[in-house]
Design a protein around this motif. Structure first.
Motif, PDB file in Angstrom:
ATOM      1  N   ASN A 105      31.634  65.987  53.711  1.00  0.00           N
ATOM      2  CA  ASN A 105      32.700  64.809  53.639  1.00  0.00           C
ATOM      3  C   ASN A 105      32.698  64.115  52.461  1.00  0.00           C
ATOM      4  OD1 ASN A 105      34.006  64.813  56.633  1.00  0.00           O
ATOM      5  ND2 ASN A 105      31.579  65.235  56.959  1.00  0.00           N
ATOM      6  N   ASN A 106      31.407  64.307  51.604  1.00  0.00           N
ATOM      7  CA  ASN A 106      31.446  63.549  50.232  1.00  0.00           C
ATOM      8  C   ASN A 106      32.455  64.122  49.387  1.00  0.00           C
ATOM      9  OD1 ASN A 106      28.995  65.704  50.360  1.00  0.00           O
ATOM     10  ND2 ASN A 106      30.017  65.564  48.359  1.00  0.00           N
ATOM     11  N   PRO A 107      32.750  63.176  48.275  1.00  0.00           N
ATOM     12  CA  PRO A 107      33.544  63.856  47.384  1.00  0.00           C
ATOM     13  C   PRO A 107      33.565  65.138  46.682  1.00  0.00           C
ATOM     14  CG  PRO A 107      33.137  61.472  46.816  1.00  0.00           C
ATOM     15  CD  PRO A 107      32.060  62.100  47.805  1.00  0.00           C
ATOM     16  N   VAL A 108      34.555  65.927  46.639  1.00  0.00           N
ATOM     17  CA  VAL A 108      34.264  67.590  46.190  1.00  0.00           C
ATOM     18  C   VAL A 108      35.305  67.620  44.846  1.00  0.00           C
ATOM     19  CG1 VAL A 108      34.833  69.885  46.551  1.00  0.00           C
ATOM     20  CG2 VAL A 108      33.889  68.238  48.461  1.00  0.00           C
ATOM     21  N   ILE A 109      34.502  68.054  43.844  1.00  0.00           N
ATOM     22  CA  ILE A 109      35.247  68.113  42.555  1.00  0.00           C
ATOM     23  C   ILE A 109      35.282  69.729  42.162  1.00  0.00           C
ATOM     24  CG2 ILE A 109      35.255  67.706  39.949  1.00  0.00           C
ATOM     25  CD1 ILE A 109      33.491  65.272  40.696  1.00  0.00           C
ATOM     26  N   ASN A 110      36.596  70.199  41.795  1.00  0.00           N
ATOM     27  CA  ASN A 110      36.887  71.455  41.432  1.00  0.00           C
ATOM     28  C   ASN A 110      36.891  71.869  40.043  1.00  0.00           C
ATOM     29  OD1 ASN A 110      37.268  74.219  41.842  1.00  0.00           O
ATOM     30  ND2 ASN A 110      39.492  74.052  42.159  1.00  0.00           N
ATOM     31  N   LEU A 111      36.056  72.132  39.204  1.00  0.00           N
ATOM     32  CA  LEU A 111      35.924  72.694  37.893  1.00  0.00           C
ATOM     33  C   LEU A 111      36.120  74.055  37.571  1.00  0.00           C
ATOM     34  CD1 LEU A 111      33.238  69.987  36.625  1.00  0.00           C
ATOM     35  CD2 LEU A 111      35.854  69.792  36.891  1.00  0.00           C
ATOM     36  N   ASP A 112      36.634  74.496  36.575  1.00  0.00           N
ATOM     37  CA  ASP A 112      36.755  76.072  36.205  1.00  0.00           C
ATOM     38  C   ASP A 112      35.390  76.648  35.656  1.00  0.00           C
ATOM     39  OD1 ASP A 112      39.552  75.915  36.465  1.00  0.00           O
ATOM     40  OD2 ASP A 112      39.950  75.565  34.610  1.00  0.00           O
ATOM     41  N   ASN A 113      34.354  75.890  35.344  1.00  0.00           N
ATOM     42  CA  ASN A 113      33.200  76.165  34.907  1.00  0.00           C
ATOM     43  C   ASN A 113      32.151  75.170  34.770  1.00  0.00           C
ATOM     44  OD1 ASN A 113      33.693  74.963  32.271  1.00  0.00           O
ATOM     45  ND2 ASN A 113      34.945  76.791  32.044  1.00  0.00           N
ATOM     46  N   ILE A 114      31.029  75.274  34.555  1.00  0.00           N
ATOM     47  CA  ILE A 114      29.837  74.351  34.758  1.00  0.00           C
ATOM     48  C   ILE A 114      30.119  73.313  33.250  1.00  0.00           C
ATOM     49  CG2 ILE A 114      27.295  73.942  34.358  1.00  0.00           C
ATOM     50  CD1 ILE A 114      27.144  76.696  35.278  1.00  0.00           C
ATOM     51  N   PRO A 115      30.181  72.104  33.438  1.00  0.00           N
ATOM     52  CA  PRO A 115      30.254  71.101  32.274  1.00  0.00           C
ATOM     53  C   PRO A 115      29.290  71.754  31.262  1.00  0.00           C
ATOM     54  CG  PRO A 115      30.650  69.886  34.253  1.00  0.00           C
ATOM     55  CD  PRO A 115      30.064  71.346  34.672  1.00  0.00           C
ATOM     56  N   GLU A 116      29.577  72.080  30.172  1.00  0.00           N
ATOM     57  CA  GLU A 116      28.884  72.138  28.795  1.00  0.00           C
ATOM     58  C   GLU A 116      27.599  71.567  28.910  1.00  0.00           C
ATOM     59  OE1 GLU A 116      28.955  73.236  24.106  1.00  0.00           O
ATOM     60  OE2 GLU A 116      30.735  72.502  25.123  1.00  0.00           O
ATOM     61  N   ALA A 117      27.483  70.169  28.985  1.00  0.00           N
ATOM     62  CA  ALA A 117      26.413  69.336  28.863  1.00  0.00           C
ATOM     63  C   ALA A 117      25.324  69.664  29.748  1.00  0.00           C
ATOM     64  CB  ALA A 117      26.686  68.087  28.831  1.00  0.00           C
ATOM     65  N   TYR A 118      25.794  70.485  31.111  1.00  0.00           N
ATOM     66  CA  TYR A 118      24.812  70.774  32.214  1.00  0.00           C
ATOM     67  C   TYR A 118      24.582  72.096  32.293  1.00  0.00           C
ATOM     68  CZ  TYR A 118      25.598  65.934  34.299  1.00  0.00           C
ATOM     69  OH  TYR A 118      25.373  64.539  34.443  1.00  0.00           O
ATOM     70  N   ILE A 119      25.020  72.972  31.351  1.00  0.00           N
ATOM     71  CA  ILE A 119      24.636  74.405  31.470  1.00  0.00           C
ATOM     72  C   ILE A 119      23.227  74.441  31.471  1.00  0.00           C
ATOM     73  CG2 ILE A 119      24.604  76.556  30.421  1.00  0.00           C
ATOM     74  CD1 ILE A 119      27.729  75.986  29.716  1.00  0.00           C
ATOM     75  N   PRO A 120      22.304  73.821  30.549  1.00  0.00           N
ATOM     76  CA  PRO A 120      20.843  74.007  30.433  1.00  0.00           C
ATOM     77  C   PRO A 120      20.038  73.789  31.768  1.00  0.00           C
ATOM     78  CG  PRO A 120      21.631  72.947  28.526  1.00  0.00           C
ATOM     79  CD  PRO A 120      22.695  72.649  29.413  1.00  0.00           C
ATOM     80  N   PHE A 121      20.866  73.081  32.806  1.00  0.00           N
ATOM     81  CA  PHE A 121      19.847  72.799  33.999  1.00  0.00           C
ATOM     82  C   PHE A 121      20.275  73.452  35.026  1.00  0.00           C
ATOM     83  CE2 PHE A 121      21.193  68.417  31.685  1.00  0.00           C
ATOM     84  CZ  PHE A 121      19.957  68.279  31.017  1.00  0.00           C
ATOM     85  N   ILE A 122      21.108  74.547  35.006  1.00  0.00           N
ATOM     86  CA  ILE A 122      21.757  75.080  35.833  1.00  0.00           C
ATOM     87  C   ILE A 122      21.384  76.494  35.840  1.00  0.00           C
ATOM     88  CG2 ILE A 122      23.894  75.765  37.407  1.00  0.00           C
ATOM     89  CD1 ILE A 122      24.944  73.070  36.785  1.00  0.00           C
ATOM     90  N   ASN A 123      20.585  77.181  36.860  1.00  0.00           N
ATOM     91  CA  ASN A 123      20.558  78.744  37.031  1.00  0.00           C
ATOM     92  C   ASN A 123      20.570  79.387  38.326  1.00  0.00           C
ATOM     93  OD1 ASN A 123      18.042  77.814  38.194  1.00  0.00           O
ATOM     94  ND2 ASN A 123      17.045  78.193  36.329  1.00  0.00           N
TER      95      ASN A 123
END
Length: 437
Positions: A105-123
């Protein structure tokens, strides 16, 4: 040389978690714009939930995250915002349908890919990043109940209270109840920064205090009382004289920085689905089976089945199949006349009651006697698998879902429904809600 390298690695690790969160500006599926820094500048903590729709752990986490958001979000204490961000190039329609089915129920955002600045944090997915108002971050990988919820609490508390605070969280307990018999396995987490010793849990029936549980062991930060790594015993509540409509457990502790997560209320008016289901009773005796007596009775205290260990060989297996009415409460009683149970000084005995693949009761530790009361969930209707052509197909199902497909702790007043998830090559494709027979 080895010591120098080790020091460098430690510094690098520390710097990673001391980084400032990059700003994130995006529009959600309802057309509302969100600016991470605006939330932080207003004093709010923000949980960024990076997920993909074909992710079973993301789905498992959804209902718990929704509870977290309802407690601390705009309709709760209003100290936190959650932004769920899908990053696998799916259509808005697919993401919206999926998150609606998951109960987000919280806000949902749909992106084509991981934001570049956040790529190092997500695996891994889900991947959570807790961002404090000072823009510092803490990363939480994956979902594991209840450890991840405890991490959410701790990370959020670190943002709000700093490095020295007390906070205890009471999780929704595992509970069985019927005909006035109530058993609850209570799980408490230490989401604070220091060790906790001595907890009082007050028990209320229909808002009237019924009893208190006193627990005087030590619980380290970041662990729960049911955690295998915690040097504690479990906390149990058991009573055979409760006929109210709800039961409430409330932690009574001095100096808790966040008392909003200190109580849970459980509905005791749940109805169950009707019809018969086959169960199996299995008892493995110890070296002295002649001490053993057992009985299964229905809600009217009529004996359904009973037996003893006379004439049974030591360490022998007793097995019995029965058809039980799923609308009725049953009570299983096991007694050891010698007062030393069936495990573990004189054998490795146990007792087990199952219904199909579902384990209803399992135990091997008691002294004089043990009593369990339970319902039997009904069987499900068989369904055909449609539009699944891949070779690697599996079906997962659970007995505790509501008609919206959201997982629930106990059958609600409409009964316990079955959700079957359909997978193709390891990725979830769809699920259906099945009404039990």
């Amino acid at each position: 040389m080895t010591k120098k390298l080790f020091i460098i690695l430690l510094i690098s690790h520390s710097l990673l978690f001391a980084q400032t969160a990059p700003n994130l500006v995006a529009t959600d599926l309802d057309g509302i714009s969100h600016n991470l820094y605006d939330y932080l500048d207003s004093g709010k903590t923000v949980l960024l939930d990076f997920f993909i729709v074909n992710c079973t752990p993301c789905q498992e986490a959804a209902s718990h995250m929704d509870d977290f958001w309802r407690t601390y979000g705009p309709n709760g204490t209003d100290q936190l915002e959650i932004l769920s961000i899908e990053v696998y190039n799916n259509s808005d329609e697919t993401v919206k349908e999926t998150t609606n089915n998951w109960g987000i129920n919280n806000p949902v955002i749909n992106l084509d890919n991981i934001p570049e600045a956040y790529i190092p944090f997500i695996n891994v997915y889900p991947n959570y990043i807790m961002v404090c108002p000072d823009r510092s971050i803490e990363i939480i990988h994956g979902f594991d109940f209840p450890a991840t919820i405890l991490s959410w609490e701790q990370s959020s508390n670190n943002c709000s209270y700093g490095d020295n605070y007390t906070d205890i969280i009471l999780f929704q307990p595992e509970i069985t109840h019927c005909q006035g018999n109530v058993y609850a396995n209570i799980d408490i987490g230490n989401s604070g920064s220091s060790y906790i010793q001595g907890i009082e849990i007050d028990v209320f029936i229909d808002s009237t205090q019924y009893s208190s549980i006193y627990w005087n062991e030590i619980l380290p930060p970041g662990l729960t009382t049911n955690d295998p790594d915690a040097p504690t015993s479990s906390i149990e509540f058991e009573s055979s004289n409760i006929f109210g409509s709800n039961i409430e457990f409330e932690i009574n502790v001095t100096g808790d920085a966040n008392p909003s997560n200190n109580n849970v209320i459980i509905d005791l008016t749940n109805e169950t689905i009707t019809n018969n289901r086959n169960i199996n009773i299995e008892i493995l005796t110890d070296n002295y089976p002649q001490d053993l007596i057992w009985r299964l009775s229905d809600a009217n205290n009529i004996t359904v089945a009973e037996g003893d260990g006379i004439g049974i060989q030591p360490n022998d297996l007793i097995s019995l199949n029965l058809d039980l009415d799923t609308s009725m409460c049953y009570t299983f009683t096991i007694i050891d006349d010698h007062g030393d149970g069936i495990c573990c000084d004189f054998g490795e005995g146990y007792y087990l009651i199952t219904a199909g693949e579902d384990t209803l009761i399992y135990n091997n530790i008691f002294l004089d006697f043990k009593i369990h009361s339970f319902y039997v969930a009904g069987e499900i209707e068989e369904i055909d698998i449609e539009n699944v052509n891949a070779q690697n197909v599996k079906i997962m199902h659970s007995s505790f879902f509501n008609l919206s497909g959201q997982q629930i702790a106990q059958p609600n007043k409409y009964g316990a429904y079955i959700r079957k998830d359909f997978y193709e090559n390891g990725l979830i494709k769809s699920h259906k809600i099945i009404i039990p027979k």
